[in-house]
Design a protein around this motif. Structure first.
Motif, short mmCIF file in Angstrom:
data_model
loop_
_atom_site.label_atom_id
_atom_site.label_comp_id
_atom_site.label_asym_id
_atom_site.label_seq_id
_atom_site.Cartn_x
_atom_site.Cartn_y
_atom_site.Cartn_z
N SER A 289 8.38 6.86 -7.61
CA SER A 289 8.75 8.16 -7.03
C SER A 289 7.53 8.88 -6.49
O SER A 289 7.60 9.54 -5.45
N SER A 290 6.38 8.78 -7.20
CA SER A 290 5.16 9.45 -6.74
C SER A 290 4.63 8.83 -5.45
O SER A 290 4.08 9.52 -4.60
N ILE A 291 4.77 7.52 -5.30
CA ILE A 291 4.23 6.85 -4.11
C ILE A 291 5.11 7.11 -2.88
O ILE A 291 4.62 7.46 -1.81
N PHE A 292 6.43 6.99 -3.04
CA PHE A 292 7.32 7.05 -1.87
C PHE A 292 7.92 8.44 -1.65
O PHE A 292 8.43 8.71 -0.56
N LEU A 293 7.91 9.30 -2.68
CA LEU A 293 8.42 10.66 -2.55
C LEU A 293 9.84 10.65 -1.96
O LEU A 293 10.71 9.93 -2.45
N ASN A 294 10.08 11.39 -0.89
CA ASN A 294 11.43 11.49 -0.32
C ASN A 294 11.54 10.72 1.00
O ASN A 294 12.22 11.15 1.93
N SER A 295 10.85 9.58 1.09
CA SER A 295 10.86 8.81 2.34
C SER A 295 12.25 8.29 2.68
O SER A 295 12.60 8.16 3.86
N GLU A 296 13.10 8.01 1.67
CA GLU A 296 14.44 7.52 1.96
C GLU A 296 15.29 8.60 2.63
O GLU A 296 16.04 8.33 3.56
N THR A 297 15.15 9.85 2.16
CA THR A 297 15.87 10.96 2.79
C THR A 297 15.40 11.17 4.22
O THR A 297 16.19 11.44 5.12
N LEU A 362 2.92 -6.78 -4.50
CA LEU A 362 2.80 -5.99 -3.27
C LEU A 362 2.36 -6.88 -2.10
O LEU A 362 2.84 -6.71 -0.96
N LYS A 363 1.47 -7.83 -2.34
CA LYS A 363 1.04 -8.73 -1.26
C LYS A 363 2.20 -9.61 -0.79
O LYS A 363 2.28 -9.94 0.40
N GLN A 364 3.10 -9.97 -1.71
CA GLN A 364 4.29 -10.73 -1.30
C GLN A 364 5.15 -9.89 -0.36
O GLN A 364 5.67 -10.38 0.65
N TYR A 365 5.34 -8.61 -0.70
CA TYR A 365 6.14 -7.73 0.16
C TYR A 365 5.46 -7.55 1.52
O TYR A 365 6.14 -7.53 2.56
N GLU A 366 4.13 -7.39 1.53
CA GLU A 366 3.42 -7.16 2.79
C GLU A 366 3.41 -8.42 3.67
O GLU A 366 3.18 -8.33 4.87
N ALA A 367 3.64 -9.61 3.06
CA ALA A 367 3.71 -10.84 3.83
C ALA A 367 5.03 -11.01 4.57
O ALA A 367 5.20 -11.97 5.33
N ASN A 368 5.98 -10.09 4.36
CA ASN A 368 7.27 -10.15 5.05
C ASN A 368 7.04 -10.05 6.57
O ASN A 368 6.27 -9.21 7.04
N PRO A 369 7.68 -10.91 7.37
CA PRO A 369 7.47 -10.84 8.84
C PRO A 369 7.80 -9.47 9.44
O PRO A 369 7.21 -9.08 10.45
N ALA A 370 8.71 -8.72 8.79
CA ALA A 370 9.06 -7.40 9.33
C ALA A 370 7.88 -6.44 9.26
O ALA A 370 7.83 -5.48 10.04
N CYS A 371 6.94 -6.65 8.35
CA CYS A 371 5.78 -5.76 8.22
C CYS A 371 4.74 -6.00 9.32
O CYS A 371 3.89 -5.14 9.56
N GLU A 372 4.79 -7.17 9.96
CA GLU A 372 3.88 -7.49 11.06
C GLU A 372 2.41 -7.34 10.65
O GLU A 372 1.57 -6.85 11.41
N GLY A 373 2.10 -7.75 9.42
CA GLY A 373 0.71 -7.72 8.95
C GLY A 373 0.22 -6.35 8.52
O GLY A 373 -0.96 -6.19 8.19
N ARG A 374 1.08 -5.33 8.51
CA ARG A 374 0.66 -3.98 8.12
C ARG A 374 0.80 -3.78 6.62
O ARG A 374 1.73 -4.32 6.01
N MET A 375 -0.10 -2.98 6.04
CA MET A 375 -0.09 -2.73 4.60
C MET A 375 0.82 -1.55 4.29
O MET A 375 1.25 -0.80 5.18
N LEU A 376 1.12 -1.37 2.99
CA LEU A 376 1.99 -0.28 2.56
C LEU A 376 1.38 1.07 2.92
O LEU A 376 2.09 2.01 3.29
N GLU A 377 0.04 1.19 2.80
CA GLU A 377 -0.61 2.47 3.12
C GLU A 377 -0.35 2.88 4.58
O GLU A 377 -0.21 4.06 4.88
N THR A 378 -0.28 1.89 5.47
CA THR A 378 -0.01 2.19 6.88
C THR A 378 1.37 2.80 7.05
O THR A 378 1.54 3.81 7.77
N PHE A 379 2.38 2.23 6.39
CA PHE A 379 3.74 2.77 6.51
C PHE A 379 3.85 4.15 5.87
O PHE A 379 4.61 4.99 6.35
N LEU A 380 3.10 4.41 4.80
CA LEU A 380 3.14 5.73 4.17
C LEU A 380 2.48 6.80 5.04
O LEU A 380 2.72 7.99 4.84
N THR A 381 1.64 6.38 5.99
CA THR A 381 0.93 7.33 6.83
C THR A 381 1.76 7.74 8.06
O THR A 381 1.55 8.82 8.62
#
Length: 535
Positions: A289-297, A362-381
């Motif tokens: 919850s602290s990392i993603f906050l209200n990103s789903e909303t 987390l590295k397994q999730y970031e290896a998903n083709p949908a992420c296109e090589g981007r890290m979680l920090e990039t999507f949070l920004t």
């Protein structure tokens, strides 16, 4: 002597009655007793996360119950004792076994079996889903969707009301046109005698009229072509083309942003929620919850806004956007919480990465083709820049919108509201970061410092200074610190704030200590004297 745990037997019997009538899964299973290792057939009923068993299907009182919260159910092979060649062992070998493993120590696993393989798979799946926490998460997701559906319904009501008014206006216009048609028919009736006389005109006169009619049509077409070409080359047409291009680019950018939020939620947030509910969670629900906050909303909100934009593009060249921003503006306050805690969420993520299991997952999730090589920090920004992007888009849109345009005032109002929201978020982020900086400095000082707990205390800068050994009558003494040891003894770690100046010494272990005398200086009571003689 250890006391027994009390429970409400009446409520348990009531739940057993509900399980018999409305249970998720009901039927006969064989249960292995822990004392004698024998199998006894019981009638089981699963209700929510409680598993009841009865002596028979007609029994009104349960023989026992199990709490399934946090448990794990899996299929197991038949025991080795069932591998003999007798008829009885052959019948037992056809049984299908599965075990319920409880999440707490001291509770022996529950061993069950049934005759039908499909029935066994259904029992295993039903026990897997018997989690109250999963039901709460699903309820929260459904509640969010319900809220957005209500908003969609309200929007559709407004659109239906507008369409109703348009239909009324069109009915009025139809009545007016009918009256004009009736008047024209009457005029045509009066003109018929005159037309009958025209048929008796001279053939040369008719030829002259045909030539005149052709010339009038040619001149009219030529004039209309000139008008159209002049408008195409006019500044107004060029401005409208640029305005349409800005709108198309905004739709493309919004589509890309919705896709980024979709990847953030479906490739990171929801899988990490599932991992936090596992038997050995690599991360807690609070950290998720602290990392993603209200990103789903935020994702749900922009999906609705994106659908509205695509509906407007479908009505091109009529592009009306002001009403969409009127609906969007009141809901953009959800960005305040996200922006305010963005730095903290990145800090929590960095701390979680210290856990090897979490970092590997987390590295397994970031290896998903949908992420296109981007890290979680990039999507949070990405959400951090959405409000400024809207402001820039509206600024460009207003630059190519005429002052008499029907949407001009609405777009200006939306731009002012977004700028106001951006200023508020910037001030809140600045205050929050300043408080965190002060607390970080306060934790590095061994003795602590109460003045840093003042929220109005703003950090300016820090650095190392050399303290001159003595001061006499307000003048700096000319003491030369020639040796290296004297310089090290006089070196101080200093922190400048808006109200105070802190002077600390650093011990051999790297810890900071406030000077016992003059460690905290109030700037209100100090006078700064600058020595002009550089020698």
């Amino acid at each position: 002597m250890q006391k027994s745990v009390r429970y409400n037997e009446g409520h348990a019997l009531y739940l057993a009655l509900l399980a018999r009538k409305e249970g998720t899964k009901r039927g006969y299973l064989s249960k292995k007793t822990a004392e004698t290792n024998r199998w006894h057939e019981k009638w089981f009923a699963l209700y929510q996360n409680v598993l009841f068993y009865f002596e028979g299907e007609q029994s009104s009182r349960p023989a026992g119950m199990y709490m399934l919260e946090g448990c794990n159910c899996e299929r197991v092979p038949a025991p080795k004792s069932c591998a003999a060649g007798s008829a009885k062992d052959a019948a037992l070998d056809k049984q299908h076994y599965f075990t319920v493993l409880f999440g707490h120590e001291g509770q022996k696993p529950l061993e069950l079996r049934c005759e039908d393989e499909v029935d066994g798979d259904e029992w295993v799946e039903a026990i897997h889903q018997a989690s109250y926490s999963d039901i709460l998460i699903e309820r929260e997701v459904l509640m969010q969707k319900y809220i957005h559906l209500v908003q969609i319904v309200e929007t559709e009501k407004i659109a239906a009301n507008q369409l109703r008014h348009q239909l009324e206006d069109q009915d009025t216009e139809i009545e007016r046109l009918k009256s004009e048609i009736i008047a024209l028919n009457k005029t045509k009736e009066r003109m018929r005698p005159y037309q009958g006389n025209q048929e008796d005109e001279d053939p040369d006169i008719k030829k002259i009229k045909k030539v005149q009619s052709f010339m009038r049509g040619w001149l009219c077409r030529r004039k209309w072509k000139t008008i159209v070409q002049d408008y195409i080359c006019s500044p107004h047409a060029e401005s409208m083309r640029k305005r349409n291009q800005i709108v198309f680019n905004m739709v493309e950018a919004e589509s890309e942003y919705v896709h980024q939020l979709y990847v953030l939620v479906n490739c990171f947030l929801r899988p990490l929620r599932m991992a936090a509910s596992s038997k050995k969670p690599p991360i807690s629900h609070d950290d998720v919850s602290s990392i993603f906050l209200n990103s789903e909303t935020i994702m749900f909100l922009h999906e609705i806004f994106h659908q509205g934009l695509k509906a407007r593009i479908a009505n091109w060249p009529t592009l009306i956007l002001a009403d969409l921003f009127d609906i969007l503006l009141p809901m953009l306050n959800i960005y305040q919480e996200f922006v305010r805690n963005h730095q903290y969420s990145l800090q929590v993520l960095a701390n979680c990465k210290q856990n090897r299991d979490f970092d590997k997952l987390l590295k397994q999730y970031e290896a998903n083709p949908a992420c296109e090589g981007r890290m979680l920090e990039t999507f949070l920004t990405y959400p951090m820049f959405q409000i400024p992007r809207y402001i820039i888009t509206l600024h460009e849109l207003l630059a190519h919108t005429p002052h008499e345009h029907v949407e001009r005032k609405s777009l200006e109002f939306a731009k002012s509201k977004l700028e106001e929201l951006s200023r508020v978020m910037h001030d809140e982020v600045s205050d929050t970061e300043n408080i965190r900086k002060n607390l970080a400095i306060e934790r590095t000082i061994v003795e602590g410092c109460d003045i840093l707990l003042d929220t109005s205390q703003t950090f300016i800068r820090q650095g190392s200074l050399i303290q001159v050994p003595s001061v006499e009558r307000g003048k700096l003494s000319k003491v030369r610190l020639g040796s290296l040891s004297l310089k090290k003894e006089g070196e101080r770690q200093c922190f400048l704030f808006t109200k105070h100046f802190l002077i600390c010494t650093r011990s051999s272990g790297g810890k900071l200590h406030l000077l016992k005398t003059g460690g905290v200086l109030s700037l209100i009571e100090c006078t700064l004297i600058e020595e002009t003689d550089a020698s």
